[in-house]
Design an enzyme around this catalytic site. Structure first.
Site, PDB file in Angstrom:
ATOM      1  N   ASP A  40       0.816  -1.226   0.000  1.00 23.70           N
ATOM      2  CA  ASP A  40       0.000   0.000   0.000  1.00 23.70           C
ATOM      3  C   ASP A  40       0.848   1.274   0.000  1.00 23.70           C
ATOM      4  O   ASP A  40       0.366   2.341   0.405  1.00 23.70           O
ATOM      5  CB  ASP A  40      -0.964   0.028   1.201  1.00 23.70           C
ATOM      6  CG  ASP A  40      -1.946  -1.131   1.165  1.00 23.70           C
ATOM      7  OD1 ASP A  40      -2.225  -1.627   0.058  1.00 23.70           O
ATOM      8  OD2 ASP A  40      -2.419  -1.539   2.235  1.00 23.70           O
ATOM      9  N   ALA A  41       2.087   1.169  -0.434  1.00 23.69           N
ATOM     10  CA  ALA A  41       2.967   2.333  -0.394  1.00 23.69           C
ATOM     11  C   ALA A  41       3.501   2.713  -1.770  1.00 23.69           C
ATOM     12  O   ALA A  41       4.395   3.550  -1.890  1.00 23.69           O
ATOM     13  CB  ALA A  41       4.124   2.082   0.566  1.00 23.69           C
TER      14      ALA A  41
END
Lengths: 282, 282, 282, 282
Positions: free
Chosen positions: C226-227
């Site tokens: 999620d980065a």
């Protein structure tokens, strides 16, 4: 058993207390209550949900509510039994984006309705109906046959005991003959931020005017074209870099979402109409 | 030295290459370039910023640009030297919210302008001008004296070498006599989502229509009332729970923000006008 | 013939002029040019579209561009021939809303891709693939078989010459083994306004925190969960009246729209990645 | 006479009926009623406004409400007499945008409060206080004198009988010593979309992460930094073209509007706090 009750009546003291006392006497527990007063018009609106441990005969409830409350306060009111899935007919023309949006929500259980049929003046979208196993009726409309076509529409609506109709980019003007049988039961999506750009080709008009925001509007259909009570609106930013076709593409997303929100509000019995405006309960 | 150049001309091959080559020959380094083609109208638009290590005489630059480029491509163009603070006059009436918003941005350095004066047809906001130490002129306008009042306005604008005018809820119609001297130099804020609800009392009209979204629009003033090129628009959600006064209160926030954004775009030389529409560069 | 060229390189004087001159020498007409300089990083980005009256052999064009421009300015660059439909694989799990949204856009021609297959770790959505006549592969993933499952995925992707992958609520962590073969070619939709609420159950976390706005984020998948570089985000208002399930329902609309916008931007070659951020051209 | 009553208590049957009956017995007419049930927590919330033709002694009303209703249902409740202007202290540091926004709303009557004083740890904004004729206290805060500085703050707050405090970009951490005296009475504006980017320099962190949307959050201050109950949030789109300074400039507009909305909600007695979340009545 859970009931949803919608009321409007002339504003006066004591309505909320009387209604809540009545529900209490019927051994109901109020789980939701929202009210609104239109001070200009002097009208009181209420939406109330109540759970009952005992099953009540709905007819008895209705009769007592009418006699003990509605007559006294001159209420117009409706009651809905939780769990009933309303029957929704969908009218389309050639564009499939709103239809696909509604059907995928229906298919996943997000939209709690039955869809007895899809109707169109063209055959283009029959394949979509087939994908979802929903009956499709092709009812061509021309200047000459408009009256018969609407008779056919009314016959189908009544035969299937349809509760409300969604015009999912139907592109045809519905005449009072049909509207009067389904007052505040026909939901349209107009591809502009009404009242700007009423009528045909709103994206072209918006492009011409050089607006920086476009919109879509869902409303109940009345005899006045694009002038019925507004249920939901939304907008999207545009700029000089967007062509008319970009407006149309961005607009499709607005139309999808605005129409589906309006249908959800209608199905959840959260809409009331008064003076050509809507009260939308939370 | 840094220059900002705005160009529009008939679209044709080779414009970008010619302009970038010209800048290169002047030993400039392009630090920003954005362009747009209006395909319908066949018009090319460009905004370019260039840094020059050497100080160029601006007059020489202008003459060479005109001779070597602008004539060939039939360009309409303008060049601005970075760092010049344009002189902005503010016309108001009785509402103070847009004025306070502009002045607090001016005061904190957020808005890079000089404000030679504030002008009003009423004395109500003189105290705000005094709070910020800005000259205030009271020029009453009546049906009878409108021509003389506008003469007085023009005299003040010219005496103070004003570059552009902001109508911060001025509430008076500006006549072509003034507009023609400041074409695309007068910025108005209209309290609706144009073209919906043109003219007077738009919040009342929006309330009457039962819209679910209200808006504000900033535009350059033209002879057609509320029909000039739109610079910026924004909207806010409303519901049946909001009265006309709630619309007006929510609208104030829209007016503030939309007007200030439009003024910022104008000051940053990011706006171009063509065919009664704007190109707003990024 | 129309080409789209994406470039990034160390910022320096003369890039725009050199590129536009090169295109001119190839008898191309520039129809779009947008550029961006990341001043902190000292990197120049450009997207350019050019039409050529004559058909150029793409290989020759590439070789000359590399020799005459790219080497000099240390450019990383890509060129795309207009009209090629990229091959998009869709990975799903059990939720159908994003899948339906993509397929209905694909079906109406709004999304200009080929879809060689849909892949899932569950059989639940096989019926959707059948509705749209698209091959469906069921590749179960467990802790034990994850490595083999990803081998199977890679084999399918390569066999079908897939250009990019869309994780349409796939709900499985993709390992570097796959990511490294498709760098900046795997698009995910995360159901929160990243970087708030990374990881599992973001709607529950948002509800717990009492936020007034929820969001969705589409990003390129990198080894950091999620980065990865954010392509698109959008938000919706919520209130105390909404339950976790209401958050989830509202979120579905955000996920649909945010994912489809990100996919459209990728397909239109409008995205570039640098320093774990995206440049999104207009 | 008009009263606003806020109630929360364990959820159970009969609350609404009992309250509305009590109001009726006091010869009051309910003009507004909104309620909410947090099903997870089993808590009932209500906001009610009632007009009374006769002037009631407020003390008598309170005693009877407590005895006849509050004890039975274990209510926590508050009653406010309409027309009272709460006393609001404003704490600032060096940024003036939120302060100007609050003061211009106060000055135009839009914000119905009294402002006994503005307090700052710096002298920079004394001139703004002077522009609006409001007392200004300069209370420097250093690591060494923090305890004494907060004693001075508390003394000023109590001497001026302040009802609530607004931290309009105060930039100092307020310690529990002050918070505990004003629980849910200190409103802060944080310049990010919480819970993303808590703590210092949120715009820099947002820029670093490459988000496409920035936000601002207004919340009640608790002992946990930036973790108190959220009152209001809003967001704005950003892109790769924006620098950190552009984020900060756009953020100023968000901070202004989000803080002023939160203050308005607090002043209108529309906020209730439970489990570190807010109920915001319509």
């Amino acid at each position: 058993m859970k009931l949803t009750i919608l009321i409007h009546c002339p504003d006066q003291a004591g309505i909320i207390r009387s209604v809540t006392t009545f529900i209490h006497q019927q051994e109901g527990n109020i789980v939701y209550l929202d009210q609104h007063v239109d001070k200009q018009a002097g009208v009181f609106f209420m939406r109330l949900q109540s759970e009952f441990e005992k099953e009540l005969p709905l007819d008895t409830f209705k009769k007592e509510f009418q006699n003990e409350l509605a007559n006294q306060f001159q209420m117009e009111w409706e009651v809905y039994l939780d769990g009933y899935k309303p029957k929704m007919a969908v009218f389309v023309s050639k564009y499939n984006h709103c239809l696909y949006d509604l059907l995928s929500r229906y298919n996943s259980g997000e939209l709690s309705v039955d869809i007895p049929f899809i109707l169109s003046n063209h055959k283009d979208l029959e394949y979509v109906a087939e994908q979802f196993n929903i009956p499709f009726y092709h009812v061509p409309v021309t200047k000459q046959n408009k009256a018969e076509a609407e008779d056919r529409q009314l016959a189908l609506l009544q035969e299937h005991r349809v509760d409300f109709v969604v015009l999912a980019r139907y592109m045809q003007i519905v005449s009072p003959k049909v509207i009067n049988v389904y007052p505040q039961k026909i939901i349209n999506i107009h591809h502009s931020f009404l009242p700007a750009f009423m009528g045909a080709k709103p994206y072209h008009a918006a492009f011409e005017r050089g607006v920086k925001i476009i919109g879509a509007t869902s409303h109940y259909v009345t005899a006045d074209l694009d002038a019925g009570p507004i249920i939901e609106q939304d907008v999207a930013a545009v700029s000089h870099t967007h062509s008319v076709n970009d407006f149309i593409a961005k607009g499709r997303d607005l139309e999808r979402i605005v129409l589906s929100r309006a249908v959800q509000l209608h199905v959840a019995r959260k809409t009331m109409v008064y003076n050509n405006k809507t009260v939308i309960f939370s």
